[in-house]
Design a protein around this motif. Structure first.
Motif: not given
Length: 197
Positions: A97-100, A170-171, A175-177, A181-182
């Protein structure tokens, strides 16, 4: 909405512009004129690559759905106890979800007004059903509380995950965020669902 002039563009950059405009204006509120202005190209240039805005919608929601369904084939989703697999799927769903984010946002906003939207909604239900089956298997294995209705737990789990599209931004280096979150979503969900150990 600002007009962006592009000297060159690809079907992928055109799709990215379309998703942004669909998310801003709504799919039904977006015309090919809106898309051409946002892309800085003529409508005929868009038609050179796609048959129309519904094809752009299908490509966009397919990208989101393909990312989600790919999770179900990953080793963490197919090996181990059901509770471990569903926790894995939950974490990965948040990560996808975050990546896309723009693509998943669009997927979650379709309402069934076109054939593509109805197809996307059916595919979303299919994904949700597969996760619900994992939750049910985890309960049958004794790893989830027996007093929690699995259908309700599934809806609440997806409600929590899907709400991210409304507030998460997203910042640049997320990646770490994304991982945090996950992990937080999985802990919040499964600390309440797991049986006492």
């Amino acid at each position: 909405m600002t007009t962006v002039k592009r000297d060159t563009y690809t079907p992928e950059t055109l799709l990215s512009v379309a998703v942004r405009v669909f998310n801003e204006r709504g799919y039904d509120g977006t015309s090919m004129e809106h898309l051409s202005k946002a892309a800085g190209i003529s409508k005929s240039s868009i038609y050179h690559h796609v048959s129309g805005k519904e094809e752009l919608l299908r490509r966009a929601v397919s990208r989101a759905l393909d990312g989600l369904f790919a999770i179900l084939d990953e080793p963490g989703a197919v090996r181990g106890r059901a509770v471990e697999r569903v926790e894995y799927v939950t974490r990965r769903t948040v990560e996808v979800l975050i990546a896309e984010l723009p693509y998943v946002t669009l997927l979650l906003r379709v309402r069934g007004n076109t054939g593509t939207e109805r197809w996307a909604m059916e595919r979303r239900r299919e994904f949700d059903h597969k996760v619900a089956e994992l939750l049910k298997a985890a309960a049958e294995e004794g790893d989830l509380r027996a007093d929690v209705d699995i259908r309700l737990a599934t809806r609440l789990l997806f409600g929590m995950i899907n709400s991210l599209v409304e507030w998460y931004r997203p910042h640049p280096d997320a990646t770490a965020e994304r991982e945090q979150l996950a992990e937080t979503v999985a802990h919040l969900a499964f600390d309440g669902l797991r049986t006492a150990r």
